[in-house]
Scaffold this motif. Structure first.
Motif, mmCIF file in Angstrom:
data_model
loop_
_atom_site.group_PDB
_atom_site.id
_atom_site.type_symbol
_atom_site.label_atom_id
_atom_site.label_comp_id
_atom_site.label_asym_id
_atom_site.label_seq_id
_atom_site.Cartn_x
_atom_site.Cartn_y
_atom_site.Cartn_z
ATOM 1 N N ILE A 116 5.811 -8.106 -3.301
ATOM 2 C CA ILE A 116 5.645 -6.667 -3.081
ATOM 3 C C ILE A 116 6.133 -6.373 -1.676
ATOM 4 O O ILE A 116 5.652 -6.963 -0.706
ATOM 5 C CB ILE A 116 4.171 -6.242 -3.251
ATOM 6 N N SER A 117 7.092 -5.455 -1.576
ATOM 7 C CA SER A 117 7.639 -5.109 -0.268
ATOM 8 C C SER A 117 7.840 -3.603 -0.181
ATOM 9 O O SER A 117 7.941 -2.910 -1.188
ATOM 10 C CB SER A 117 8.964 -5.839 -0.035
ATOM 11 N N GLY A 118 7.873 -3.107 1.027
ATOM 12 C CA GLY A 118 8.087 -1.687 1.269
ATOM 13 C C GLY A 118 7.221 -1.197 2.414
ATOM 14 O O GLY A 118 6.983 -1.925 3.384
ATOM 15 N N ASN A 119 6.726 0.034 2.281
ATOM 16 C CA ASN A 119 5.825 0.574 3.296
ATOM 17 C C ASN A 119 4.718 1.351 2.608
ATOM 18 O O ASN A 119 4.907 1.893 1.524
ATOM 19 C CB ASN A 119 6.582 1.445 4.309
ATOM 20 N N TRP A 120 3.572 1.377 3.251
ATOM 21 C CA TRP A 120 2.411 2.059 2.682
ATOM 22 C C TRP A 120 1.662 2.747 3.810
ATOM 23 O O TRP A 120 1.166 2.100 4.721
ATOM 24 C CB TRP A 120 1.506 1.069 1.942
ATOM 25 N N ASP A 121 1.592 4.060 3.754
ATOM 26 C CA ASP A 121 0.917 4.866 4.779
ATOM 27 C C ASP A 121 1.323 4.453 6.191
ATOM 28 O O ASP A 121 0.497 4.282 7.079
ATOM 29 C CB ASP A 121 -0.608 4.803 4.609
ATOM 30 N N GLY A 122 2.615 4.243 6.373
ATOM 31 C CA GLY A 122 3.149 3.945 7.696
ATOM 32 C C GLY A 122 3.158 2.471 8.077
ATOM 33 O O GLY A 122 3.670 2.112 9.127
ATOM 34 N N ASP A 123 2.596 1.614 7.254
ATOM 35 C CA ASP A 123 2.571 0.180 7.543
ATOM 36 C C ASP A 123 3.583 -0.555 6.662
ATOM 37 O O ASP A 123 3.701 -0.264 5.478
ATOM 38 C CB ASP A 123 1.183 -0.413 7.282
ATOM 39 N N GLU A 124 4.281 -1.509 7.261
ATOM 40 C CA GLU A 124 5.222 -2.325 6.487
ATOM 41 C C GLU A 124 4.436 -3.284 5.598
ATOM 42 O O GLU A 124 3.431 -3.846 6.013
ATOM 43 C CB GLU A 124 6.126 -3.113 7.429
ATOM 44 N N VAL A 125 4.906 -3.438 4.380
ATOM 45 C CA VAL A 125 4.264 -4.329 3.413
ATOM 46 C C VAL A 125 5.262 -5.391 2.998
ATOM 47 O O VAL A 125 6.391 -5.080 2.622
ATOM 48 C CB VAL A 125 3.787 -3.546 2.160
ATOM 49 N N LEU A 126 4.844 -6.642 3.072
ATOM 50 C CA LEU A 126 5.610 -7.763 2.541
ATOM 51 C C LEU A 126 4.590 -8.835 2.207
ATOM 52 O O LEU A 126 4.040 -9.491 3.090
ATOM 53 C CB LEU A 126 6.636 -8.292 3.544
ATOM 54 N N THR A 127 4.296 -8.974 0.938
ATOM 55 C CA THR A 127 3.285 -9.942 0.518
ATOM 56 C C THR A 127 3.676 -10.563 -0.812
ATOM 57 O O THR A 127 4.350 -9.941 -1.624
ATOM 58 C CB THR A 127 1.890 -9.280 0.430
ATOM 59 N N GLU A 128 3.266 -11.809 -0.991
ATOM 60 C CA GLU A 128 3.513 -12.512 -2.247
ATOM 61 C C GLU A 128 2.174 -12.758 -2.928
ATOM 62 O O GLU A 128 1.218 -13.202 -2.295
ATOM 63 C CB GLU A 128 4.225 -13.838 -2.007
ATOM 64 N N LEU A 129 2.121 -12.448 -4.194
ATOM 65 C CA LEU A 129 0.945 -12.726 -5.010
ATOM 66 C C LEU A 129 1.262 -13.913 -5.905
ATOM 67 O O LEU A 129 2.360 -14.007 -6.446
ATOM 68 C CB LEU A 129 0.607 -11.541 -5.919
ATOM 69 N N THR A 130 0.300 -14.793 -6.044
ATOM 70 C CA THR A 130 0.423 -15.877 -7.013
ATOM 71 C C THR A 130 -0.874 -15.939 -7.797
ATOM 72 O O THR A 130 -1.809 -15.204 -7.524
ATOM 73 C CB THR A 130 0.669 -17.242 -6.326
ATOM 74 N N ARG A 131 -0.901 -16.834 -8.750
ATOM 75 C CA ARG A 131 -2.124 -17.049 -9.532
ATOM 76 C C ARG A 131 -2.620 -18.471 -9.284
ATOM 77 O O ARG A 131 -3.260 -19.071 -10.122
ATOM 78 C CB ARG A 131 -1.833 -16.780 -11.004
ATOM 79 N N ASP A 132 -2.314 -18.982 -8.113
ATOM 80 C CA ASP A 132 -2.637 -20.353 -7.724
ATOM 81 C C ASP A 132 -3.901 -20.360 -6.869
ATOM 82 O O ASP A 132 -3.850 -20.090 -5.674
ATOM 83 C CB ASP A 132 -1.465 -20.949 -6.940
ATOM 84 N N GLY A 133 -5.036 -20.625 -7.484
ATOM 85 C CA GLY A 133 -6.309 -20.657 -6.772
ATOM 86 C C GLY A 133 -7.116 -19.399 -7.027
ATOM 87 O O GLY A 133 -6.576 -18.338 -7.355
ATOM 88 N N SER A 134 -8.415 -19.519 -6.870
ATOM 89 C CA SER A 134 -9.304 -18.400 -7.198
ATOM 90 C C SER A 134 -9.111 -17.194 -6.294
ATOM 91 O O SER A 134 -9.209 -16.050 -6.753
ATOM 92 C CB SER A 134 -10.764 -18.865 -7.144
ATOM 93 N N CYS A 135 -8.811 -17.411 -5.038
ATOM 94 C CA CYS A 135 -8.631 -16.274 -4.121
ATOM 95 C C CYS A 135 -7.363 -15.496 -4.456
ATOM 96 O O CYS A 135 -7.357 -14.268 -4.458
ATOM 97 C CB CYS A 135 -8.618 -16.760 -2.679
ATOM 98 N N GLU A 136 -6.280 -16.229 -4.708
ATOM 99 C CA GLU A 136 -5.031 -15.556 -5.080
ATOM 100 C C GLU A 136 -5.176 -14.859 -6.437
ATOM 101 O O GLU A 136 -4.636 -13.778 -6.647
ATOM 102 C CB GLU A 136 -3.868 -16.543 -5.106
ATOM 103 N N GLU A 137 -5.903 -15.483 -7.350
ATOM 104 C CA GLU A 137 -6.128 -14.860 -8.658
ATOM 105 C C GLU A 137 -6.921 -13.559 -8.490
ATOM 106 O O GLU A 137 -6.658 -12.568 -9.183
ATOM 107 C CB GLU A 137 -6.857 -15.812 -9.606
ATOM 108 N N ALA A 138 -7.877 -13.546 -7.580
ATOM 109 C CA ALA A 138 -8.647 -12.320 -7.330
ATOM 110 C C ALA A 138 -7.729 -11.214 -6.823
ATOM 111 O O ALA A 138 -7.827 -10.062 -7.260
ATOM 112 C CB ALA A 138 -9.765 -12.594 -6.330
#
Length: 151
Positions: A116-138
């Motif tokens: 997920i990349s772009g901007n949100w309410d003035g903040d730059e967004v660049l993050t990767e989501l995975t389903r590897d581990g309970s925290c990432e799954e959440a």
């Protein structure tokens, strides 16, 4: 002595009554500070409710299907923007990476990943989501409405 005391008390009561009379009289004779007709133009207009503003590009990969992508644009107009804009505004913290010291399980919930990349309410967004581990799954589950947009 009682005459002297009653004279002092009378003087104090008269002083208090006089002070009270002055305060009340000044309050009754002063004019309130209402805006004048020329002042209304300088007053700020009442703003309508606005929603989040941002543009996000979502790319999902790793499933049995071909990679898919979606662009989400939010203009700040809750009536015209997709529902996903309001949902993301409530869950925007899920875009943050999981802190390194967070305790999570090592369970693999699926091969999918999303960028997920772009901007949100003035903040730059660049993050990767995975389903590897309970925290990432959440995180994946909290942002599943975005990954489903791309799917």
């Amino acid at each position: 002595m009682s005459r002297s005391l009653s004279g002092v008390l009378g003087a104090v009561c008269a002083l208090i009554a006089g002070t009270y009379g002055l305060v009340v009289a000044s309050a009754l004779t002063s004019t309130p500070n209402y805006p004048q007709p020329g002042d209304l133009e300088a007053m700020a207009p009442i703003s309508a409710e606005s929603g989040p503003v941002g543009e996000l590009y979502i790319r999902v990969s790793g499933a049995d299907e071909e990679d898919s992508s979606q662009f989400l644009a939010c203009t700040g107009d809750p009536d015209a923007d997709p529902e996903a804009c309001a949902v993301l505004d409530e869950r925007v913290d899920a875009l943050d990476e999981v802190a390194e010291d967070t305790i999570c399980t090592d369970t693999l919930y699926g091969p999918e990943a999303a960028l997920i990349s772009g901007n949100w309410d003035g903040d730059e967004v660049l993050t990767e989501l995975t389903r590897d581990g309970s925290c990432e799954e959440a995180r994946w589950q909290r942002l599943s409405f975005l990954t489903e947009l791309a799917g």
